[in-house]
Design an enzyme around this catalytic site. Structure first.
Site, mmCIF file in Angstrom:
data_model
loop_
_atom_site.group_PDB
_atom_site.id
_atom_site.type_symbol
_atom_site.label_atom_id
_atom_site.label_comp_id
_atom_site.label_asym_id
_atom_site.label_seq_id
_atom_site.Cartn_x
_atom_site.Cartn_y
_atom_site.Cartn_z
ATOM 1 N N ASN A 8 0.854 -1.190 0.000
ATOM 2 C CA ASN A 8 0.000 0.000 0.000
ATOM 3 C C ASN A 8 0.897 1.249 0.000
ATOM 4 O O ASN A 8 1.674 1.459 0.934
ATOM 5 C CB ASN A 8 -0.904 -0.043 1.245
ATOM 6 N N ASP A 10 -0.089 4.494 -0.191
ATOM 7 C CA ASP A 10 -0.812 5.738 0.127
ATOM 8 C C ASP A 10 0.093 6.799 0.758
ATOM 9 O O ASP A 10 -0.025 7.991 0.461
ATOM 10 C CB ASP A 10 -1.946 5.475 1.127
ATOM 11 N N HIS A 11 0.968 6.356 1.674
ATOM 12 C CA HIS A 11 1.695 7.363 2.452
ATOM 13 C C HIS A 11 2.906 7.963 1.729
ATOM 14 O O HIS A 11 3.482 8.926 2.216
ATOM 15 C CB HIS A 11 2.015 6.818 3.838
ATOM 16 N N ARG A 19 3.913 18.946 0.857
ATOM 17 C CA ARG A 19 4.558 20.114 0.245
ATOM 18 C C ARG A 19 4.019 20.450 -1.143
ATOM 19 O O ARG A 19 4.519 21.369 -1.783
ATOM 20 C CB ARG A 19 6.072 19.834 0.112
ATOM 21 N N HIS A 44 -5.498 3.604 -1.939
ATOM 22 C CA HIS A 44 -6.845 3.971 -1.474
ATOM 23 C C HIS A 44 -7.174 5.372 -1.984
ATOM 24 O O HIS A 44 -6.556 6.349 -1.563
ATOM 25 C CB HIS A 44 -6.845 3.934 0.063
ATOM 26 N N ARG A 46 -9.395 8.093 -1.547
ATOM 27 C CA ARG A 46 -10.415 8.551 -0.599
ATOM 28 C C ARG A 46 -11.258 9.656 -1.201
ATOM 29 O O ARG A 46 -10.792 10.400 -2.067
ATOM 30 C CB ARG A 46 -9.741 9.079 0.671
ATOM 31 N N ARG A 50 -7.018 12.825 0.323
ATOM 32 C CA ARG A 50 -5.978 13.317 1.236
ATOM 33 C C ARG A 50 -4.592 12.766 0.903
ATOM 34 O O ARG A 50 -3.601 13.357 1.242
ATOM 35 C CB ARG A 50 -6.324 12.993 2.686
ATOM 36 N N GLU A 71 -8.451 0.475 -3.401
ATOM 37 C CA GLU A 71 -9.318 0.514 -2.216
ATOM 38 C C GLU A 71 -10.255 1.701 -2.377
ATOM 39 O O GLU A 71 -9.799 2.813 -2.702
ATOM 40 C CB GLU A 71 -8.494 0.747 -0.951
ATOM 41 N N THR A 101 -7.335 6.627 9.626
ATOM 42 C CA THR A 101 -7.156 5.541 8.675
ATOM 43 C C THR A 101 -8.442 4.722 8.722
ATOM 44 O O THR A 101 -9.353 5.044 9.489
ATOM 45 C CB THR A 101 -5.917 4.684 9.040
ATOM 46 N N THR A 102 -8.549 3.677 7.908
ATOM 47 C CA THR A 102 -9.758 2.859 7.932
ATOM 48 C C THR A 102 -9.866 2.220 9.319
ATOM 49 O O THR A 102 -9.007 1.438 9.702
ATOM 50 C CB THR A 102 -9.686 1.773 6.837
ATOM 51 N N GLU A 152 -11.069 -9.325 2.776
ATOM 52 C CA GLU A 152 -9.826 -8.971 3.456
ATOM 53 C C GLU A 152 -10.165 -8.838 4.940
ATOM 54 O O GLU A 152 -10.996 -8.011 5.323
ATOM 55 C CB GLU A 152 -9.242 -7.662 2.910
ATOM 56 N N HIS A 191 -3.859 -4.522 7.659
ATOM 57 C CA HIS A 191 -3.982 -3.358 8.548
ATOM 58 C C HIS A 191 -3.124 -3.545 9.799
ATOM 59 O O HIS A 191 -3.316 -4.487 10.550
ATOM 60 C CB HIS A 191 -5.430 -3.064 8.957
ATOM 61 N N HIS A 214 1.589 1.298 5.983
ATOM 62 C CA HIS A 214 2.152 2.326 6.863
ATOM 63 C C HIS A 214 3.485 1.941 7.472
ATOM 64 O O HIS A 214 4.446 2.720 7.436
ATOM 65 C CB HIS A 214 1.127 2.655 7.962
#
Ligand code: PXP
Length: 249
Positions: A8, A10-11, A19, A44, A46, A50, A71, A101-102, A152, A191, A214
């Site tokens: 994942n 996302d981050h 920035r 994901h 969203r 975000r 996702e 988070t979820t 999942e 997760h 994460h």
């Protein structure tokens, strides 16, 4: 049976968006993940965008050879995007704007009527659908009734608990995996997984895919993304091979 690892990313987008601009690039992270042995990329999209944005999804689909697992929440907007982008897979998650988070599984029992046509429409277009659910028997039966190909199992609670509560939660995940497999569902999990807790989950033979984000992104600040993925992959594979390691928290 081997276990697949979905990364994942996302981050990477979270950091980029802090920035503005283009760096660090989620597509570059996905390419590194592929070279490091990932089996798929999870992102994901969203409602509030975000982290991952629409153009990230388009680029991941167009430029990264690995299967894309999108996702998303059960909304009309996301359905249109999924049908346009045609990812390999969609994982339907619950979404609340204020959450970090979820925070829990989808209530497949409560939303059966809405989920059924939603899942069918996606699957008819060739997308594999999984439902992100709590490891509870009624949720698995509902997922089967809805017609999803996969589930999942939410491992977040297990990852945060300690002692007996953790062992009890682990037993729930293990039993849910057995039931899901018996119902003919593909069983995935994810997760909160990290180097310390991934082994027990990876050793559950019915679970065939983990989605991890994460922890790997944080760890990659110190050791690099490829190294972090290699280490995670090794812990999963070792746990899978170890005789008698399954069913122990
Ligand atoms: N699976 C699902 C359905 C998720 O929503 C997330 C978090 O976005 C993950 C897996 C990965 O969790 P983590 O980032 O804690 O590894």
């Amino acid at each position: 049976m081997t276990i697949r690892l979905g990364i994942n990313i996302d981050h990477v987008a979270t950091l980029r968006n802090a920035r503005g601009g283009e760096h660090p690039c989620p597509v570059r992270a996905a390419m590194i993940a592929q070279s490091a042995g990932a089996d798929s990329i999870t992102a994901h999209l969203r409602e509030d965008r975000r982290h991952i944005r629409d153009h990230d999804i388009d680029r991941l689909r167009a430029e990264v050879p690995l299967p894309l697992n999108l996702e998303m929440a059960m909304t009309g907007e996301m359905m249109d995007i999924a049908l346009r982008v045609k990812p390999h897979a969609v994982c339907i998650v619950p979404e609340r704007r204020e959450e970090l988070t979820t925070e829990g599984g989808l209530d497949a029992v409560k939303y059966q009527k809405q989920l059924r046509p939603f899942v069918h429409k996606l699957q008819e277009s060739g997308i594999r659908v999984s439902l992100f659910i709590e490891p509870m028997h009624e949720q698995l039966h509902a997922a089967k009734h809805i017609g999803a190909r996969a589930v999942e199992l939410h491992t977040g609670r297990y990852c945060h608990l300690l002692g007996k509560a953790r062992a009890d939660e682990f037993a729930k995940i293990s039993e849910a995996a057995i039931l899901g497999h018996a119902l003919g569902l593909e069983v995935h999990a994810g997760h909160g997984l990290n180097y310390e807790n991934v082994g027990a989950i990876a050793a559950i033979p019915e679970i065939i895919e983990l989605n991890i984000g994460h922890f790997l992104m944080g760890e990659s600040l110190f050791t690099g993304l490829a190294d972090a993925i290699h280490q995670m992959r090794k812990k999963m594979d070792d746990a899978r091979k170890k005789p008698g390691s399954a069913r122990q928290a």
